[in-house]
Design an enzyme around this catalytic site. Structure first.
Site, PDB file in Angstrom:
ATOM      1  N   ASP A  40       0.865  -1.181   0.000  1.00 35.33           N
ATOM      2  CA  ASP A  40       0.000   0.000   0.000  1.00 35.33           C
ATOM      3  C   ASP A  40       0.902   1.232   0.000  1.00 35.33           C
ATOM      4  O   ASP A  40       2.031   1.177   0.494  1.00 35.33           O
ATOM      5  CB  ASP A  40      -0.905   0.008   1.247  1.00 35.33           C
ATOM      6  CG  ASP A  40      -2.100   0.934   1.103  1.00 35.33           C
ATOM      7  OD1 ASP A  40      -3.238   0.424   0.980  1.00 35.33           O
ATOM      8  OD2 ASP A  40      -1.903   2.173   1.110  1.00 35.33           O
ATOM      9  N   THR A  96     -12.359   2.266  -5.294  1.00 33.19           N
ATOM     10  CA  THR A  96     -12.912   2.924  -6.482  1.00 33.19           C
ATOM     11  C   THR A  96     -14.011   3.872  -6.008  1.00 33.19           C
ATOM     12  O   THR A  96     -15.198   3.601  -6.177  1.00 33.19           O
ATOM     13  CB  THR A  96     -13.501   1.889  -7.474  1.00 33.19           C
ATOM     14  OG1 THR A  96     -14.394   1.008  -6.753  1.00 33.19           O
ATOM     15  CG2 THR A  96     -12.418   1.060  -8.124  1.00 33.19           C
ATOM     16  N   PHE A 146     -17.246 -10.154  -2.256  1.00 33.40           N
ATOM     17  CA  PHE A 146     -18.603  -9.895  -1.739  1.00 33.40           C
ATOM     18  C   PHE A 146     -18.615  -9.746  -0.223  1.00 33.40           C
ATOM     19  O   PHE A 146     -19.646  -9.938   0.415  1.00 33.40           O
ATOM     20  CB  PHE A 146     -19.545 -11.028  -2.173  1.00 33.40           C
ATOM     21  CG  PHE A 146     -19.556 -11.239  -3.657  1.00 33.40           C
ATOM     22  CD1 PHE A 146     -20.282 -10.379  -4.474  1.00 33.40           C
ATOM     23  CD2 PHE A 146     -18.816 -12.249  -4.245  1.00 33.40           C
ATOM     24  CE1 PHE A 146     -20.280 -10.539  -5.857  1.00 33.40           C
ATOM     25  CE2 PHE A 146     -18.808 -12.420  -5.623  1.00 33.40           C
ATOM     26  CZ  PHE A 146     -19.540 -11.568  -6.433  1.00 33.40           C
ATOM     27  N   LYS A 152     -20.977  -8.314  -9.488  1.00 33.03           N
ATOM     28  CA  LYS A 152     -20.709  -7.522  -8.287  1.00 33.03           C
ATOM     29  C   LYS A 152     -21.641  -6.317  -8.185  1.00 33.03           C
ATOM     30  O   LYS A 152     -22.309  -6.115  -7.174  1.00 33.03           O
ATOM     31  CB  LYS A 152     -19.241  -7.075  -8.305  1.00 33.03           C
ATOM     32  CG  LYS A 152     -18.875  -6.075  -7.260  1.00 33.03           C
ATOM     33  CD  LYS A 152     -18.962  -6.663  -5.881  1.00 33.03           C
ATOM     34  CE  LYS A 152     -18.985  -5.577  -4.847  1.00 33.03           C
ATOM     35  NZ  LYS A 152     -18.531  -6.003  -3.554  1.00 33.03           N
ATOM     36  N   ASN A 211     -24.939  -5.621  -5.445  1.00 30.42           N
ATOM     37  CA  ASN A 211     -25.102  -4.466  -4.555  1.00 30.42           C
ATOM     38  C   ASN A 211     -26.337  -3.645  -4.936  1.00 30.42           C
ATOM     39  O   ASN A 211     -27.034  -3.122  -4.063  1.00 30.42           O
ATOM     40  CB  ASN A 211     -23.841  -3.607  -4.554  1.00 30.42           C
ATOM     41  CG  ASN A 211     -22.802  -4.151  -3.586  1.00 30.42           C
ATOM     42  OD1 ASN A 211     -23.036  -5.175  -2.936  1.00 30.42           O
ATOM     43  ND2 ASN A 211     -21.668  -3.490  -3.471  1.00 30.42           N
ATOM     44  N   PHE A 257     -32.379  -8.056   4.756  1.00 32.50           N
ATOM     45  CA  PHE A 257     -32.293  -6.792   4.015  1.00 32.50           C
ATOM     46  C   PHE A 257     -33.661  -6.153   3.791  1.00 32.50           C
ATOM     47  O   PHE A 257     -33.848  -5.363   2.878  1.00 32.50           O
ATOM     48  CB  PHE A 257     -31.490  -6.947   2.713  1.00 32.50           C
ATOM     49  CG  PHE A 257     -30.024  -6.700   2.964  1.00 32.50           C
ATOM     50  CD1 PHE A 257     -29.308  -7.563   3.772  1.00 32.50           C
ATOM     51  CD2 PHE A 257     -29.384  -5.582   2.451  1.00 32.50           C
ATOM     52  CE1 PHE A 257     -27.972  -7.323   4.070  1.00 32.50           C
ATOM     53  CE2 PHE A 257     -28.048  -5.331   2.739  1.00 32.50           C
ATOM     54  CZ  PHE A 257     -27.349  -6.214   3.543  1.00 32.50           C
ATOM     55  N   LEU A 258     -34.606  -6.485   4.671  1.00 32.37           N
ATOM     56  CA  LEU A 258     -35.890  -5.770   4.698  1.00 32.37           C
ATOM     57  C   LEU A 258     -35.983  -4.989   6.011  1.00 32.37           C
ATOM     58  O   LEU A 258     -37.054  -4.869   6.580  1.00 32.37           O
ATOM     59  CB  LEU A 258     -37.057  -6.752   4.573  1.00 32.37           C
ATOM     60  CG  LEU A 258     -37.337  -7.337   3.184  1.00 32.37           C
ATOM     61  CD1 LEU A 258     -38.573  -8.233   3.221  1.00 32.37           C
ATOM     62  CD2 LEU A 258     -37.524  -6.243   2.127  1.00 32.37           C
ATOM     63  N   CYS A 276     -19.831   1.293   0.030  1.00 32.50           N
ATOM     64  CA  CYS A 276     -20.133   0.436  -1.134  1.00 32.50           C
ATOM     65  C   CYS A 276     -21.483   0.733  -1.769  1.00 32.50           C
ATOM     66  O   CYS A 276     -21.539   1.234  -2.880  1.00 32.50           O
ATOM     67  CB  CYS A 276     -20.044  -1.027  -0.729  1.00 32.50           C
ATOM     68  SG  CYS A 276     -18.429  -1.451  -0.058  1.00 32.50           S
ATOM     69  N   ARG A 329     -18.075   6.181   6.400  1.00 30.98           N
ATOM     70  CA  ARG A 329     -18.251   6.695   5.038  1.00 30.98           C
ATOM     71  C   ARG A 329     -19.749   6.702   4.710  1.00 30.98           C
ATOM     72  O   ARG A 329     -20.431   5.706   4.869  1.00 30.98           O
ATOM     73  CB  ARG A 329     -17.490   5.818   4.026  1.00 30.98           C
ATOM     74  CG  ARG A 329     -15.995   6.052   4.080  1.00 30.98           C
ATOM     75  CD  ARG A 329     -15.268   5.123   3.127  1.00 30.98           C
ATOM     76  NE  ARG A 329     -15.389   3.740   3.548  1.00 30.98           N
ATOM     77  CZ  ARG A 329     -14.984   2.696   2.810  1.00 30.98           C
ATOM     78  NH1 ARG A 329     -14.452   2.900   1.625  1.00 30.98           N
ATOM     79  NH2 ARG A 329     -15.108   1.468   3.264  1.00 30.98           N
TER      80      ARG A 329
HETATM   81  C1  UGA Z   1     -22.104  -4.415   1.069  1.00 31.59           C
HETATM   82  C2  UGA Z   1     -22.639  -5.772   0.589  1.00 31.59           C
HETATM   83  O1  UGA Z   1     -23.604  -6.272   1.523  1.00 31.59           O
HETATM   84  C3  UGA Z   1     -21.504  -6.780   0.437  1.00 31.59           C
HETATM   85  O2  UGA Z   1     -22.000  -8.005  -0.077  1.00 31.59           O
HETATM   86  C4  UGA Z   1     -20.471  -6.188  -0.532  1.00 31.59           C
HETATM   87  O3  UGA Z   1     -19.365  -7.059  -0.699  1.00 31.59           O
HETATM   88  C5  UGA Z   1     -19.969  -4.869   0.031  1.00 31.59           C
HETATM   89  O4  UGA Z   1     -21.074  -3.965   0.172  1.00 31.59           O
HETATM   90  C6  UGA Z   1     -18.967  -4.307  -0.932  1.00 31.59           C
HETATM   91  O5  UGA Z   1     -19.351  -3.960  -2.057  1.00 31.59           O
HETATM   92  O6  UGA Z   1     -17.773  -4.315  -0.636  1.00 31.59           O
HETATM   93  P1  UGA Z   1     -21.362  -3.472   3.460  1.00 31.59           P
HETATM   94  O7  UGA Z   1     -21.142  -2.153   2.786  1.00 31.59           O
HETATM   95  O8  UGA Z   1     -20.342  -3.992   4.402  1.00 31.59           O
HETATM   96  O9  UGA Z   1     -21.565  -4.630   2.359  1.00 31.59           O
HETATM   97  O10 UGA Z   1     -22.720  -3.316   4.268  1.00 31.59           O
HETATM   98  P2  UGA Z   1     -24.167  -4.005   4.291  1.00 31.59           P
HETATM   99  O11 UGA Z   1     -24.201  -5.036   5.336  1.00 31.59           O
HETATM  100  O12 UGA Z   1     -24.607  -4.371   2.920  1.00 31.59           O
HETATM  101  O13 UGA Z   1     -25.039  -2.769   4.799  1.00 31.59           O
HETATM  102  C7  UGA Z   1     -25.118  -1.586   4.006  1.00 31.59           C
HETATM  103  C8  UGA Z   1     -26.037  -0.587   4.621  1.00 31.59           C
HETATM  104  O14 UGA Z   1     -27.380  -1.011   4.506  1.00 31.59           O
HETATM  105  C9  UGA Z   1     -25.806  -0.290   6.103  1.00 31.59           C
HETATM  106  O15 UGA Z   1     -25.858   1.103   6.302  1.00 31.59           O
HETATM  107  C10 UGA Z   1     -26.964  -0.986   6.788  1.00 31.59           C
HETATM  108  O16 UGA Z   1     -27.326  -0.359   7.982  1.00 31.59           O
HETATM  109  C11 UGA Z   1     -28.051  -0.835   5.742  1.00 31.59           C
HETATM  110  N1  UGA Z   1     -29.130  -1.832   5.844  1.00 31.59           N
HETATM  111  C12 UGA Z   1     -28.850  -3.159   5.716  1.00 31.59           C
HETATM  112  C13 UGA Z   1     -30.446  -1.417   6.057  1.00 31.59           C
HETATM  113  O17 UGA Z   1     -30.729  -0.207   6.156  1.00 31.59           O
HETATM  114  N2  UGA Z   1     -31.427  -2.356   6.143  1.00 31.59           N
HETATM  115  C14 UGA Z   1     -31.182  -3.681   6.030  1.00 31.59           C
HETATM  116  O18 UGA Z   1     -32.134  -4.474   6.112  1.00 31.59           O
HETATM  117  C15 UGA Z   1     -29.854  -4.089   5.811  1.00 31.59           C
END
Ligand code: UGA
Length: 436
Positions: free
Chosen positions: A30, A85, A147, A206, A210, A251-252, A262, A332
């Site tokens: 890095d 990115t 992922f 990917k 998302n 995710f609901l 992300c 972020r």
């Molecule tokens: C997300 C994807 O879930 C991963 O599969 C992916 O690899 C990653 O992005 C990436 O592209 O690197 P992440 O950003 O760690 O992972 O977070 P998530 O668990 O997806 O949550 C994202 C946001 O959604 C959070 O702010 C969380 O609070 C919110 N969320 C999640 C909700 O508001 N409601 C839900 O039911 C679930």
């Protein structure tokens, strides 16, 4: 195998440590000297459960090392690109500066037969362009998206639910796939599906994954908006539709919506790329997904304002949570911190607490008051706003005890994560998101 990992952020540092833990010899590279110094001492530069242990073991075993010197990649045969990115400063598209720099920097050290495996999230078409720079060295470029979820990154890297690789056509691609099978031998031994495909499909897998997750969250948040004007309860609605296996309950979770490094930038970059491809209309719904998501932050602020009948000016408001989700110190595009900043902008006396994200938050928003101790943060509050569903607030905070600390008895549950009945029974006025 000898591996190099270029870029040691959330993705690269975890990947390097995980690959060393399954027996490979790994060098993480890095440009950030401070990050490298921490990693080389076996310390994680960010909060990720399980990572410190993996780093300590890896560094002690001699299989894992870190450097800022790109020439260290010369000893490796498989090179992972795990740089960021981010969203471009002046638009929605992804900024590919770091990916391009990583590949250009690596090219002088590549040997015939080496594999360059892109893991960063990139707009479809990027791999084909990068292959033109890699192929003349005799190395092969593959696209091998990641992922992992923050907070579960170690587990997701060592035991992913699927592996995907976009490879060139023909024998070169078959050989590259074989090399990746060897890299991921532990996951493959447990029958993890491994999808071998072309570059464009791998890149799209990917971003579409998302985009789907973001859409699912915004769908339920749109239902929350309808629930708010009809008296329905979006949590019960999600439970009920979630029983349908075709829909599923995960995710609901309605609330203040998604953030992080992300989902927000990936759906924007996808829209921008689709426009470039002349297919903007195919994903125009992602603009709506984004808009619904951002409206939920406004709604949370409105709820706080209306709950304190005389407005928030001069009121002491305790915000529980700053990270974009629990088990992370990542702020972020955090909806939690955004709500705190907006309340402060309206003249509230805002105190923020979070188990892990205070230092990062303070750096970006020094105007807020931060308190490490949850109970101290609650003391004297006129209203309490829960914006990150850490167990410390969701499970471990007893509403009757909380009432002995605060001045007011108003709680706004921005994540629909509290037991509304228990809080009401303890004398609180409870407000959820999309709940009566
Ligand atoms: C997300 C994807 O879930 C991963 O599969 C992916 O690899 C990653 O992005 C990436 O592209 O690197 P992440 O950003 O760690 O992972 O977070 P998530 O668990 O997806 O949550 C994202 C946001 O959604 C959070 O702010 C969380 O609070 C919110 N969320 C999640 C909700 O508001 N409601 C839900 O039911 C679930």
């Amino acid at each position: 195998m000898r591996l190099s990992v270029i870029g040691c952020g959330y993705l690269g540092a975890v990947h390097a440590a995980a690959m060393a833990s399954i027996g490979h010899e790994v060098v993480g590279i890095d440009v950030d000297q401070r990050k490298i110094d921490a990693l080389a001492e076996g310390k994680a530069p960010f909060f990720e459960p399980g990572l410190p242990e993996l780093l300590t073991e890896g560094v002690a075993s001699g299989r894992l090392r870190f450097t800022t010197d790109l020439s260290a990649a010369a000893d490796a045969t498989v090179h992972f690109i795990g740089v960021g990115t981010p969203q471009q400063k002046d638009g929605y598209a992804a900024d590919l500066t770091y990916v391009n720099a990583a590949v250009d920097g690596l090219v002088p050290y590549l040997k015939p037969g080496d594999i360059v495996a892109g893991k960063s999230t990139v707009p479809v078409g990027t791999a084909a362009t990068l292959a033109e720079r890699v192929t003349p060295t005799g190395a092969t470029l593959v696209w091998n998206p990641e992922f992992l979820r923050e907070g579960w990154a170690v587990q997701d890297t060592i035991a992913p639910d699927r592996l995907v690789a976009g490879v060139p056509a023909g024998e070169e691609g078959e050989r590259a796939a074989d090399v990746l099978r060897e890299v991921y031998h532990t996951a493959i031994a447990t029958d993890t599906p491994f999808i071998i495909t072309d570059y464009a499909t791998a890149e799209l897998v990917k971003v579409s994954a998302n985009a789907f997750l973001a859409t699912k969250i915004s769908f339920i948040n749109a239902m929350a908006e309808i629930a708010e004007v009809t008296g329905a309860d979006v949590t019960q609605l999600a439970d009920a539709i979630g029983h349908d296996a075709r829909i599923g309950r995960r995710f609901l979770g309605a609330g203040i919506g998604f953030g992080g490094g992300c989902l927000p930038k990936d759906i924007r970059a996808f829209s921008a790329r689709a426009e470039e491809l002349g297919r903007g209309e195919s994903v125009s719904f992602l603009r709506e997904v984004d808009a619904i998501n951002l409206r939920r932050r406004d709604r949370a602020v409105q709820l706080v304002v209306s709950s304190l009948e005389g407005g928030v000016y001069g009121k002491k408001i305790t915000v529980l949570g700053a990270a974009f989700k629990p088990h992370s110190d990542d702020i972020r595009d955090s909806p939690a911190l955004d709500v705190a900043v907006r309340l402060r902008g309206l003249g509230a006396d805002v105190t923020v607490t979070d188990p892990e994200a205070i230092e990062n938050s303070r750096r970006i928003h020094p105007q807020l008051t931060y308190v490490h101790d949850r109970d101290e943060a609650l003391t004297g509050a006129d209203a309490v706003v829960v914006v990150t569903e850490w167990d410390e607030y969701r499970r471990e905070l007893d509403p009757a005890y909380a009432a002995t600390l605060t001045k007011g008895r108003i709680v706004i549950d921005g994540r629909n994560c509290l037991d509304a009945g228990a809080w009401r029974a303890a004398g609180w006025t409870y407000y959820g998101m999309g709940r009566p």
